[in-house]
Scaffold this motif. Structure first.
Motif, short mmCIF file in Angstrom:
data_model
loop_
_atom_site.label_atom_id
_atom_site.label_comp_id
_atom_site.label_asym_id
_atom_site.label_seq_id
_atom_site.Cartn_x
_atom_site.Cartn_y
_atom_site.Cartn_z
N ALA A 48 -8.83 42.34 11.06
CA ALA A 48 -7.97 40.80 11.09
C ALA A 48 -8.55 39.88 11.78
O ALA A 48 -8.03 38.39 10.37
N LEU A 49 -8.42 39.82 12.69
CA LEU A 49 -9.48 38.93 13.47
C LEU A 49 -11.22 37.86 12.22
O LEU A 49 -10.76 36.80 12.08
N TYR A 50 -11.65 38.97 12.26
CA TYR A 50 -12.73 38.07 11.24
C TYR A 50 -11.88 38.20 9.94
O TYR A 50 -12.68 37.08 9.22
N GLU A 51 -10.91 38.85 9.14
CA GLU A 51 -10.35 38.03 8.23
C GLU A 51 -9.98 36.36 8.31
O GLU A 51 -10.39 36.36 6.76
N HIS A 52 -9.81 36.75 9.15
CA HIS A 52 -9.18 35.07 9.41
C HIS A 52 -10.02 33.87 10.04
O HIS A 52 -9.99 33.11 8.63
N LYS A 53 -10.86 34.98 10.45
CA LYS A 53 -12.30 33.74 10.55
C LYS A 53 -12.68 33.22 9.10
O LYS A 53 -12.96 31.81 8.92
N VAL A 54 -12.80 33.82 8.08
CA VAL A 54 -13.50 34.19 6.88
C VAL A 54 -12.40 33.27 6.18
O VAL A 54 -13.18 31.71 5.69
N PHE A 55 -11.25 32.83 6.28
CA PHE A 55 -10.42 31.72 5.42
C PHE A 55 -10.96 30.44 5.94
O PHE A 55 -10.24 29.91 5.20
N VAL A 56 -10.60 30.81 7.30
CA VAL A 56 -10.53 29.60 8.17
C VAL A 56 -12.30 28.26 7.83
O VAL A 56 -12.24 27.95 7.46
N MET A 57 -13.18 29.17 7.68
CA MET A 57 -15.24 28.61 7.11
C MET A 57 -14.26 28.03 6.16
O MET A 57 -15.40 27.33 5.85
N ALA A 58 -13.24 28.88 5.33
CA ALA A 58 -13.78 28.86 3.51
C ALA A 58 -12.70 27.92 3.53
O ALA A 58 -13.05 26.67 2.79
N THR A 59 -11.86 27.06 4.73
CA THR A 59 -10.88 26.33 3.86
C THR A 59 -11.77 24.99 4.42
O THR A 59 -11.47 24.04 3.83
N ILE A 60 -12.14 25.04 5.21
CA ILE A 60 -13.31 23.84 6.43
C ILE A 60 -14.35 23.17 4.84
O ILE A 60 -14.14 22.22 4.52
N TRP A 61 -15.25 24.30 4.56
CA TRP A 61 -15.72 23.95 3.12
C TRP A 61 -15.29 23.80 2.18
O TRP A 61 -15.99 22.69 1.09
N GLY A 62 -14.16 23.92 1.91
CA GLY A 62 -13.26 23.59 0.58
C GLY A 62 -13.88 24.45 -0.58
O GLY A 62 -13.60 24.03 -1.80
N ILE A 63 -13.96 25.82 0.02
CA ILE A 63 -14.28 26.56 -1.06
C ILE A 63 -13.00 27.41 -1.58
O ILE A 63 -12.65 28.50 -0.16
N ASN A 64 -13.36 29.21 -2.41
CA ASN A 64 -12.39 30.02 -2.80
C ASN A 64 -12.75 31.11 -1.84
O ASN A 64 -13.94 31.28 -2.11
#
Ligand code: F6P
Length: 557
Positions: free
Chosen positions: A486-502
């Motif tokens: 789950a830690l890595y799942e959420h990391k992926v979301f955080v990075m995507a949010t900063i980059w503004g990607i889906n």
């Protein structure tokens, strides 16, 4: 707002140039208080970022960047079921799969946790039926082997967890072995057909879409193998196949018996789905209670992610440092290095999770972006990788960010000599883990044999200054593994949010699938292929003219 338009983006660049560009990570680690700033503990999970090239100002600015790009809101939207997967107009609610049974999460007026719990109960019944020997094959014998037929997210998650938690195998009255076959080439299923008994083998067709040709071609071969042994198709399909998918109609069409269809929802991405019935093989192996512990671990991490301020939020920090490394320090590669062979599939799992999620080049608004997104991610069990690609980490020309992962406790019950020896192996492994991250940081400035000519000295020189994170789990259990994933799942979301990607779509996999259809049609024709480009035509015609003649050509050599 595009990430690079954020005020803090420029501030971070300036901060790097002014404060850190010429500072080595080793220098930063001369401060005793570094762990106060950069080591984070949560529920016995320790994530240590002190070997990253950051200081307190960097962290402050990264948190500001998160604020400026509305990270806190984005996390809230993810948790509450907003349609964050904009190109498919869906929420991404993998976290709902691990809610506590009494929680509720209302989506479009419906409590989706009710559906989740119903499906978990159905899955539990299937597990019971198989592991008590109630489920019988066509000849009336109990099932001995279950084969997961799936690919990508319908394979890698269950494979990772089954391998990692082998020691948690439950003692059932009718124990079953689980196997995995994913590749469309038939190599894996054909080996299983040689080893397994059709009378007692059950296949689980796992496919969110139930259209994936890799999986359906393996399922077709499995059906043909079973029909070769017993010709009544309705009995074969009913007693030897389970389907797991979003599409009941497609499972129905394939012939899966309604009671043997387990359901998934379109708000779960394939690579985030191991927590659902997709994890059936996991539950068959470690039992439903342990499967629940896996969910509980992930749920605990979700609660931390959804409710902790971003400056204390571990997945957020992991993600923000991923941004720092990729976009500011220009580190384009990420190595995943578990110091525990049980986690051997973790790098493969994360390869899909991170690269399929964040391998994108347009923003949520569909605009092409001008900065780098997901780094190339790969990995291997750390001690083995030391003897394979660490040379490149230590002396190659590329910067690589490394994640070192290890359990604190392993083989700690010492009642015999061999257990003592195993415990020593654990200490040896931890020592190597810490030595490698340290060597990557300090490089040639310490403890390297400086003898020989100046030319040889160059060959022996280690530049060091490679960034790494160390993640220590208390011990490898269903609960701690749930947290780690789950830690890595959420990391992926955080990075995507900063980059503004889906991070939740994967349009990039479609073109090749479409082209494979035309290619297969052409390959089946006897005539020469002329309709593609010169390179592809040549390869097609080479195979067409040789696939029969090349059989057995090596026998005389
Ligand atoms: O579960 P399905 O629909 O068979 O898809 C399998 C995998 O294929 C992909 O769609 C990529 O082709 C992955 O996203 C997915 O995990």
């Amino acid at each position: 707002m595009n990430a690079t338009e954020a005020k803090t983006w420029n501030k971070l660049q300036k901060h790097l140039d002014d404060e850190l560009a010429n500072v080595r990570i080793e220098e930063l680690n001369k401060c005793d208080k570094r762990s106060d700033l950069l080591s984070f503990n949560f529920d016995q999970l320790l994530v240590d970022f002190s070997k990253q090239k950051v200081n307190s100002n960097t962290m402050q600015l990264l948190f500001e960047l998160g604020e400026e790009l509305n990270l806190t809101n984005a996390i809230k939207n993810l948790a509450s079921g907003d349609k964050v997967n904009t190109t498919e107009n869906r929420p991404a609610l993998h976290s709902a799969l691990r809610l506590n049974p009494n929680d509720s999460l209302v989506l479009d007026g419906d409590d989706i946790n009710r559906h989740v719990q119903i499906e978990l109960a159905r899955m539990s019944k299937v597990v019971d039926d198989i592991t008590t020997g109630n489920w019988r094959g066509y000849s009336g014998k109990p099932i001995t082997d279950v084969v997961n037929l799936g690919v990508g997210g319908s394979d890698l998650g269950p494979l990772l967890v089954c391998e990692a938690l082998d020691e948690f195998k439950e003692a059932h009255s009718n124990p079953v072995d689980v196997h995995f076959a994913s590749t469309m080439d038939g190599s894996q299923v054909s080996l299983l057909f040689e080893r397994l008994n059709p009378e007692t083998t059950l296949f689980v067709i796992v496919s969110k879409s139930f259209t994936t040709i890799d999986t359906l071609s393996n399922a077709a071969s499995a059906k043909a193998w079973l029909l070769n042994a017993f010709q009544d198709e309705s009995i074969i399909i009913k007693q030897h196949f389970i389907g797991i998918s979003v599409s009941e109609s497609k499972m129905e069409k394939w012939g899966i018996h309604p009671e043997h269809q387990l359901k998934l929802w379109d708000w779960v991405g394939g690579r985030f789905s191991l927590w659902s019935a997709v994890g059936l093989t996991i539950a068959l192996k470690i039992g439903m209670a342990n499967f629940r512990r896996l969910l509980n671990g992930a749920n605990k991490l979700d609660q931390h992610f959804f409710s902790t301020d971003i400056n204390q939020n571990i997945p957020v920090i992991l993600g923000l440092l991923g941004i720092w490394n990729t976009n500011f320090l220009n580190i384009k590669a990420q190595a995943i290095l578990p110091y525990d062979a049980r986690l051997k599939y973790f790098p493969d799992y994360l390869t899909q999770l991170e690269m399929e999620s964040n391998g994108k080049s347009v923003t949520l608004q569909g605009e092409r972006i001008s900065f780098d997104t997901c780094p190339i991610l790969w990995g291997e069990v750390g001690p083995n990788a030391q003897h394979a690609f660490y040379q490149l980490l230590h002396q190659g020309t590329r910067k690589v960010a490394c994640d070192f992962i290890a359990p604190v406790n392993r083989f700690s019950t010492i009642t015999s000599e061999h257990e003592k020896s195993l415990h020593n192996q654990h200490l040896l492994t931890i020592a190597n883990c810490f030595a490698q991250s340290r060597a990557l940081m300090v490089g040639g400035s310490s403890a390297v044999d400086g003898g020989g000519s100046s030319e040889l000295k160059n060959h022996k020189f280690y530049p060091g200054d490679q960034s790494s994170t160390t993640i220590l789990i208390p011990e490898l259990t269903p609960y701690s593994l749930g947290q780690l994933i789950a830690l890595y799942e959420h990391k992926v979301f955080v990075m995507a949010t900063i980059w503004g990607i889906n991070p939740f779509d994967q349009w990039g996999v479609e073109l090749g699938k479409l082209m494979a259809n035309d290619t297969l049609r052409e390959l089946n024709l006897d005539s020469m292929t002329m309709c593609f480009d010169a390179s592809t035509n040549y390869l097609m015609n080479y195979v067409k003219s040789n696939f029969a003649t090349f059989k057995g050509v090596e026998e005389d050599k």
